[in-house]
Motif scaffolding. Structure first.
Motif, PDB file in Angstrom:
ATOM      1  N   THR A  55       0.816  -1.219   0.000  1.00 25.46           N
ATOM      2  CA  THR A  55       0.000   0.000   0.000  1.00 25.46           C
ATOM      3  C   THR A  55       0.846   1.264   0.000  1.00 25.46           C
ATOM      4  OG1 THR A  55      -1.597  -1.249   1.335  1.00 25.46           O
ATOM      5  CG2 THR A  55      -1.920   1.126   1.164  1.00 25.46           C
ATOM      6  N   ASP A  56       0.640   2.109  -1.013  1.00 25.33           N
ATOM      7  CA  ASP A  56       1.242   3.448  -1.036  1.00 25.33           C
ATOM      8  C   ASP A  56       0.269   4.497  -0.518  1.00 25.33           C
ATOM      9  OD1 ASP A  56       3.883   2.961  -2.327  1.00 25.33           O
ATOM     10  OD2 ASP A  56       2.609   2.198  -3.935  1.00 25.33           O
ATOM     11  N   LEU A  57      -1.025   4.333  -0.851  1.00 28.81           N
ATOM     12  CA  LEU A  57      -2.076   5.226  -0.355  1.00 28.81           C
ATOM     13  C   LEU A  57      -3.252   4.381   0.094  1.00 28.81           C
ATOM     14  CD1 LEU A  57      -3.452   8.039   0.011  1.00 28.81           C
ATOM     15  CD2 LEU A  57      -4.303   7.778  -2.328  1.00 28.81           C
ATOM     16  N   TYR A  80       2.945  -0.963   6.607  1.00 27.99           N
ATOM     17  CA  TYR A  80       3.425   0.046   5.656  1.00 27.99           C
ATOM     18  C   TYR A  80       3.465   1.418   6.337  1.00 27.99           C
ATOM     19  CZ  TYR A  80       2.063  -3.762   2.599  1.00 27.99           C
ATOM     20  OH  TYR A  80       1.930  -4.999   2.032  1.00 27.99           O
ATOM     21  N   PRO A  81       4.419   1.642   7.210  1.00 29.09           N
ATOM     22  CA  PRO A  81       4.454   2.900   7.975  1.00 29.09           C
ATOM     23  C   PRO A  81       4.670   4.134   7.103  1.00 29.09           C
ATOM     24  CG  PRO A  81       6.456   1.623   8.337  1.00 29.09           C
ATOM     25  CD  PRO A  81       5.507   0.721   7.620  1.00 29.09           C
ATOM     26  N   GLU A  82       5.130   3.965   5.865  1.00 30.01           N
ATOM     27  CA  GLU A  82       5.349   5.105   4.978  1.00 30.01           C
ATOM     28  C   GLU A  82       4.135   5.414   4.109  1.00 30.01           C
ATOM     29  OE1 GLU A  82       8.025   7.072   5.203  1.00 30.01           O
ATOM     30  OE2 GLU A  82       8.463   5.754   6.902  1.00 30.01           O
ATOM     31  N   CYS A  83       3.089   4.612   4.178  1.00 33.81           N
ATOM     32  CA  CYS A  83       1.933   4.853   3.307  1.00 33.81           C
ATOM     33  C   CYS A  83       1.188   6.108   3.753  1.00 33.81           C
ATOM     34  CB  CYS A  83       1.010   3.644   3.260  1.00 33.81           C
ATOM     35  SG  CYS A  83      -0.226   3.522   4.557  1.00 33.81           S
ATOM     36  N   CYS A  84       0.584   6.771   2.796  1.00 35.76           N
ATOM     37  CA  CYS A  84      -0.265   7.927   3.082  1.00 35.76           C
ATOM     38  C   CYS A  84      -1.707   7.479   3.210  1.00 35.76           C
ATOM     39  CB  CYS A  84      -0.111   8.961   1.972  1.00 35.76           C
ATOM     40  SG  CYS A  84       1.536   9.705   1.899  1.00 35.76           S
ATOM     41  N   CYS A  85      -2.541   8.340   3.772  1.00 37.04           N
ATOM     42  CA  CYS A  85      -3.937   8.010   4.022  1.00 37.04           C
ATOM     43  C   CYS A  85      -4.809   9.195   3.627  1.00 37.04           C
ATOM     44  CB  CYS A  85      -4.172   7.688   5.498  1.00 37.04           C
ATOM     45  SG  CYS A  85      -3.156   6.346   6.153  1.00 37.04           S
ATOM     46  N   ASN A  99      -3.160   7.887  15.105  1.00 38.79           N
ATOM     47  CA  ASN A  99      -1.855   8.561  15.150  1.00 38.79           C
ATOM     48  C   ASN A  99      -1.136   8.584  13.803  1.00 38.79           C
ATOM     49  OD1 ASN A  99      -1.978   9.137  18.010  1.00 38.79           O
ATOM     50  ND2 ASN A  99      -1.526   6.973  18.368  1.00 38.79           N
ATOM     51  N   VAL A 100      -1.923   8.640  12.712  1.00 41.25           N
ATOM     52  CA  VAL A 100      -1.304   8.858  11.407  1.00 41.25           C
ATOM     53  C   VAL A 100      -0.752  10.282  11.385  1.00 41.25           C
ATOM     54  CG1 VAL A 100      -1.708   9.021   8.915  1.00 41.25           C
ATOM     55  CG2 VAL A 100      -2.838   7.227  10.256  1.00 41.25           C
ATOM     56  N   PRO A 101       0.516  10.483  11.040  1.00 38.76           N
ATOM     57  CA  PRO A 101       1.086  11.834  11.026  1.00 38.76           C
ATOM     58  C   PRO A 101       0.342  12.748  10.047  1.00 38.76           C
ATOM     59  CG  PRO A 101       2.816  10.172  10.882  1.00 38.76           C
ATOM     60  CD  PRO A 101       1.519   9.449  10.713  1.00 38.76           C
ATOM     61  N   LYS A 104       1.102  12.868   6.385  1.00 37.85           N
ATOM     62  CA  LYS A 104       0.740  11.705   5.575  1.00 37.85           C
ATOM     63  C   LYS A 104      -0.771  11.581   5.407  1.00 37.85           C
ATOM     64  CE  LYS A 104       4.819   8.942   6.644  1.00 37.85           C
ATOM     65  NZ  LYS A 104       5.346   9.084   5.286  1.00 37.85           N
ATOM     66  N   LEU A 105      -1.508  12.589   5.803  1.00 28.76           N
ATOM     67  CA  LEU A 105      -2.961  12.501   5.875  1.00 28.76           C
ATOM     68  C   LEU A 105      -3.606  13.612   5.054  1.00 28.76           C
ATOM     69  CD1 LEU A 105      -5.318  11.010   7.194  1.00 28.76           C
ATOM     70  CD2 LEU A 105      -4.952  12.383   9.254  1.00 28.76           C
TER      71      LEU A 105
END
Length: 236
Positions: A55-57, A80-85, A99-101, A104-105
């Protein structure tokens, strides 16, 4: 950029969309949490292990368990800690609680667009019991894909930008806040996609429908249609 977009139905309203090794995972219902709360049992397993999703997004249409899986989403974020949401207001707040940064959101608002890898993503109106729900229009490689998300039929759905999509992914189950198959056909006739594929059926016995009539009626209107198989990729 590749001219090919790979797509895979994950069941219910969930999809993978991929171009140039950039992968969007949309509304994946991975766990069996709906059964734990509402006693609705899955009719098929989620077709992939979380470590296979790449997952990337993580893109969400609304904050219901079979779309924003409260057990599955944390698994994706851990893998996938680097994925965006991205998601509309209620989903955005749910991501914040996980706690998604903030960097990245993305907050999805109807009519507004953002970029993700090779994709331009525009939130489009939806009318559902989660009042912040939306659908999405995804543009990539010269193609346009419209995903209705969960929505009732409503005149306000018909924003001009959704017309003439290369692919329409549309809910047809007619229960729990979704349009019926006949309403979905009316949506098809009024927006003129090249291809319209039914979704949001086949996962819960209490919330499904035979897609055959919708598929046959699309073909009568010269719109390509078929029944997708969860876990099987196809390309446009």
């Amino acid at each position: 950029m590749s001219n090919e977009i790979k797509i895979c139905w994950l069941g219910q309203g969930g999809f993978i969309l991929e171009n140039d090794n950039y992968r969007i995972v949309l509304d994946p219902y991975i766990s069996d949490c709906v059964f734990k709360i509402q006693q609705l049992a899955r009719m098929h397993k989620f077709p992939f292990a979380v470590e296979e999703l790449k997952t990337d997004l993580l893109l969400i249409t609304h904050d219901h368990m079979d779309h924003f899986d409260p057990e599955g989403v944390p698994e994706i974020l851990a893998e996938y800690p680097e994925c965006c949401c991205a998601g509309p207001q209620n989903s955005y707040e749910h991501f914040q609680k996980l706690n998604v940064p903030e960097q990245k959101l993305t907050l999805s608002k109807a009519g507004e667009s953002f970029s993700a890898g090779p994709f331009k993503i525009t939130a489009i109106p939806a009318f559902h019991s989660d009042k912040t729900a939306c659908g999405y229009m995804l543009e990539c490689a010269g193609k346009k894909i419209v995903v209705t998300g969960d929505t009732l039929f409503n005149e306000a759905l018909f924003v001009p930008e959704i017309n003439n999509a290369d692919l329409l992914l549309i809910c047809i189950n007619g229960k729990f806040g979704n349009m019926t198959d006949s309403e979905a056909l009316e949506y098809v006739k009024r927006t003129s996609p090249r291809c319209a594929l039914p979704m949001h059926y086949g996962l819960f016995a209490e919330n499904t429908i035979d897609p055959a009539d919708f598929i046959a009626d699309c073909k009568k209107s010269d719109v390509a249609s078929w029944a997708m198989t969860p876990g099987v990729f196809f390309s446009i």
